[in-house]
Design a protein around this motif. Structure first.
Motif, mmCIF file in Angstrom:
data_model
loop_
_atom_site.group_PDB
_atom_site.id
_atom_site.type_symbol
_atom_site.label_atom_id
_atom_site.label_comp_id
_atom_site.label_asym_id
_atom_site.label_seq_id
_atom_site.Cartn_x
_atom_site.Cartn_y
_atom_site.Cartn_z
ATOM 1 N N ASP A 3 83.822 -8.547 -36.860
ATOM 2 C CA ASP A 3 85.118 -8.048 -37.304
ATOM 3 C C ASP A 3 85.407 -8.656 -38.663
ATOM 4 O O ASP A 3 85.634 -9.846 -38.762
ATOM 5 C CB ASP A 3 86.181 -8.456 -36.280
ATOM 6 N N ASN A 179 82.395 -2.570 -39.826
ATOM 7 C CA ASN A 179 82.920 -2.056 -38.563
ATOM 8 C C ASN A 179 82.091 -0.906 -38.021
ATOM 9 O O ASN A 179 82.395 -0.366 -36.968
ATOM 10 C CB ASN A 179 84.376 -1.633 -38.728
ATOM 11 N N ASP A 192 83.513 -2.065 -34.485
ATOM 12 C CA ASP A 192 84.777 -2.811 -34.564
ATOM 13 C C ASP A 192 85.845 -1.978 -35.255
ATOM 14 O O ASP A 192 86.397 -2.414 -36.268
ATOM 15 C CB ASP A 192 84.540 -4.092 -35.373
#
Length: 197
Positions: A3, A179, A192
């Motif tokens: 993240d 992500n 993410d």
């Protein structure tokens, strides 16, 4: 599966990293860190198949471990939820998740990620006057008028992500390149794509 921030960060901007130490836990003792994000720490158990992800954000936990989380080929596979293992300086609980190991995108997955992020950004620009809801609308727009280059399975995954975001107090983030990751077989994974507003 790191993240690395939330939507709206300028390219090249330094993303905040969680400063908390790795919580003491027998599964984590002595493991090397793979990376840190704004609300997570990823550790390597060394088998090349999985990682331990210590998450402090409820958004990450909902996305990766809730019973009604989106699932399918474009979503991370949860191996085990090891529960609460401490408290982060943010005030949220640290939860330990065991998830499949993913890798940075390359090849066709990188091209799909670029197209998806581009379509999402176009939607965010189109709905800019909607403030914090622009990301939600951008996702919905992709499901209603998907770019022709995106595979049907990825459009279905975006629809599932959009539905999930409507049910939880989270916002989407598929602009950040960290992500979106991939499996060893080249499958793009929305690793993410949510954060707490």
């Amino acid at each position: 599966m790191i993240d690395r921030g939330s939507a709206g960060l300028e390219q090249g901007a330094e993303t905040p990293r969680i400063a908390d130490p790795v919580p003491a836990h027998p599964l984590l003792d002595g493991l090397p860190e793979l990376g840190r994000g704004e609300s997570s720490i990823v550790l390597d158990p060394g088998d090349g198949q999985r990682v331990f992800k210590v998450v402090s954000s409820p958004a990450d936990y909902y996305y990766l471990a809730a019973d009604d989380r989106p699932q399918g080929i474009h979503f991370p596979r949860l191996i085990a939820d090891h529960g609460v293992i401490g408290k982060a300086s943010s005030g949220y609980s640290f939860r330990l998740l065991e998830i499949e190991r993913l890798q940075p995108v390359s090849g066709e997955a990188e091209e799909q990620a670029r197209r998806l992020s581009g379509a999402y950004w176009e939607g965010c620009e189109k709905w800019a006057n909607m403030g914090v809801n622009r990301g939600r609308l951008a996702l919905y727009h992709i499901t209603q008028a998907p770019p022709p280059e995106l595979p049907a399975s990825l459009v279905q995954a975006i629809a599932a992500l959009s539905d999930f975001i409507e049910e939880y107090p989270v916002q989407p983030d598929i602009l950040n390149p960290y992500n979106l990751m991939m499996r060893a077989d080249g499958t793009l994974v929305l690793s993410d794509p949510v954060f707490l507003p």
